[in-house]
Design an enzyme around this catalytic site. Sequence first.
Site, PDB file in Angstrom:
ATOM      1  N   HIS A 277       0.918  -1.297   0.161  1.00 18.66           N
ATOM      2  CA  HIS A 277       0.284   0.040   0.114  1.00 18.66           C
ATOM      3  C   HIS A 277       0.892   1.221   0.012  1.00 18.66           C
ATOM      4  O   HIS A 277       0.857   2.265  -0.906  1.00 18.66           O
ATOM      5  CB  HIS A 277      -1.005   0.014   1.365  1.00 18.66           C
ATOM      6  CG  HIS A 277      -1.637   1.230   1.513  1.00 18.66           C
ATOM      7  ND1 HIS A 277      -3.053   1.472   0.976  1.00 18.66           N
ATOM      8  CD2 HIS A 277      -1.505   2.422   2.108  1.00 18.66           C
ATOM      9  CE1 HIS A 277      -3.365   2.490   1.245  1.00 18.66           C
ATOM     10  NE2 HIS A 277      -2.310   3.334   1.795  1.00 18.66           N
ATOM     11  N   GLU A 278       1.943   1.315   0.874  1.00 20.46           N
ATOM     12  CA  GLU A 278       2.705   2.532   1.089  1.00 20.46           C
ATOM     13  C   GLU A 278       3.673   2.617  -0.342  1.00 20.46           C
ATOM     14  O   GLU A 278       3.821   3.839  -0.975  1.00 20.46           O
ATOM     15  CB  GLU A 278       3.646   2.382   2.206  1.00 20.46           C
ATOM     16  CG  GLU A 278       3.033   2.405   3.442  1.00 20.46           C
ATOM     17  CD  GLU A 278       2.080   3.405   3.439  1.00 20.46           C
ATOM     18  OE1 GLU A 278       2.023   4.523   3.108  1.00 20.46           O
ATOM     19  OE2 GLU A 278       0.987   3.252   4.289  1.00 20.46           O
ATOM     20  N   HIS A 281       1.593   4.456  -2.860  1.00 20.43           N
ATOM     21  CA  HIS A 281       1.827   5.899  -2.802  1.00 20.43           C
ATOM     22  C   HIS A 281       3.146   6.515  -3.555  1.00 20.43           C
ATOM     23  O   HIS A 281       2.965   7.478  -4.188  1.00 20.43           O
ATOM     24  CB  HIS A 281       1.755   6.568  -1.436  1.00 20.43           C
ATOM     25  CG  HIS A 281       0.630   6.256  -0.673  1.00 20.43           C
ATOM     26  ND1 HIS A 281      -0.415   7.002  -1.208  1.00 20.43           N
ATOM     27  CD2 HIS A 281       0.202   5.624   0.540  1.00 20.43           C
ATOM     28  CE1 HIS A 281      -1.552   6.684  -0.057  1.00 20.43           C
ATOM     29  NE2 HIS A 281      -1.326   5.670   0.778  1.00 20.43           N
ATOM     30  N   GLU A 357      -5.801   7.005  -1.179  1.00 18.45           N
ATOM     31  CA  GLU A 357      -5.647   5.983  -0.542  1.00 18.45           C
ATOM     32  C   GLU A 357      -6.288   4.617  -1.271  1.00 18.45           C
ATOM     33  O   GLU A 357      -5.781   3.432  -1.096  1.00 18.45           O
ATOM     34  CB  GLU A 357      -6.285   6.199   1.209  1.00 18.45           C
ATOM     35  CG  GLU A 357      -5.721   6.923   1.766  1.00 18.45           C
ATOM     36  CD  GLU A 357      -4.336   6.896   2.164  1.00 18.45           C
ATOM     37  OE1 GLU A 357      -3.814   5.645   2.263  1.00 18.45           O
ATOM     38  OE2 GLU A 357      -3.388   7.714   2.398  1.00 18.45           O
TER      39      GLU A 357
END
Length: 422
Positions: A277-278, A281, A357
Amino acid sequence: MKKTVLSSIVVYIVFSVVFCLYIFNWADTTIPSGYEGSASDPATFMNEKELLISEEFSKIKNALYFLSTPYEWLLLFILLSVGLSKKFQDWAKGTVRFRPLQVFIYLFWITLFTTVLSFPFKLFGYNVSKDYGISVQPFNGWMKDYMLDFWINYFLTGLIVLVLYGLMRKSPKRWWLYGWLLSIPFTLFLTFIQPVFIDPLYNDFYPLKDKELEEKILSVADKAGIPAEHVYEVNMSEKTKAMNAYVTGIGDNSRIVLWDTTLNKLEDDEVLFIMAHEMGHYVKKHVFFGVVSYTLVSLVGFYLIHKLMNIIIRRHGHRFNIHDPKEVATIPLFFLLLSVLSFLFAPISNTVSRAHELQADTYAVELTKNPEAAVGSFQQLTKSNLSEVNPPFIVKLFRYTHPPMVERIHYLDSYELRESEK
């Protein structure tokens, strides 16, 4: 002005009562009927006691936020209205002749004034986190961080104010444009130095200790095309039981950071999803986009503050005993306008953030191909952080930079179904 101040206090009290009634009695936080019994329903992964504690904690934290923000506005308004700002300015001028020192002396007193009077809100928030088992940080450690915040913010704000008010004196009509132009390299500078110099003042950062897990993360990072040195572990277990992970910095200073509490509470597959997930980004350049969008929005903000300050001082400056926007005594007005405009813009910035997100969630589940781990990680995050799964609409609008957990878990839980239907 006394009547105006009293009226403002009464308005704040009425607002506080009404908003507390909204948070604690009127707002609907029940799970939508279509989600009941699914993985996104907290009743399926939290017991009755956990549900009750989570609901109570969330309501208190939400009320605290919406009461403390206008309270800070009230303090700034009082500084102007009762003449304290003007007195602090005269006091600073009478102390030293060097103008930059006058600015820092003046700023110290108004910062001390607002910090001391806001302290009860901060202390109450700390005690609530302690009482509900989120914070494990001793009071002396919390106070150390609080004082560190005070001095870092004081000196950074002093530099900003010194530059902006210097521009106001030299170019009353164009200071907002020059200030905005100077804010671009300053924002980039802070974005670069924060992960390297500022964040380590609060916590210890180091490469991941679990080498077996590190190899798995390296494999995921390789698929995403991300260098492994951008993954860090931070020692947060001495302060909190909550879990978190985030991406910060830009360029070579970009860092993907995992709290050690996250590593301790999640299975490896769940940690890999959080990491992915990070990485999402990072890959999708959300931090860079955030810096660029913030820079563009700040241009409008600078212009609006310039116009509004001129209008307010022209019409009401005599009430504050301030007759020129360039006076240092107008700093509380500058901060007040900045805070109000930021608050009003929050629903827009939060909407963009929630979209980012969701993009990162999608990227992560597509990279790991493990929706079960994704769902499990968010369920555990909800329990550990006492997160409100389905917040009231106003709370989501102004506070939630991430989609509510009911939406995130439902989205990830239905990933395989959507894939099979393609």
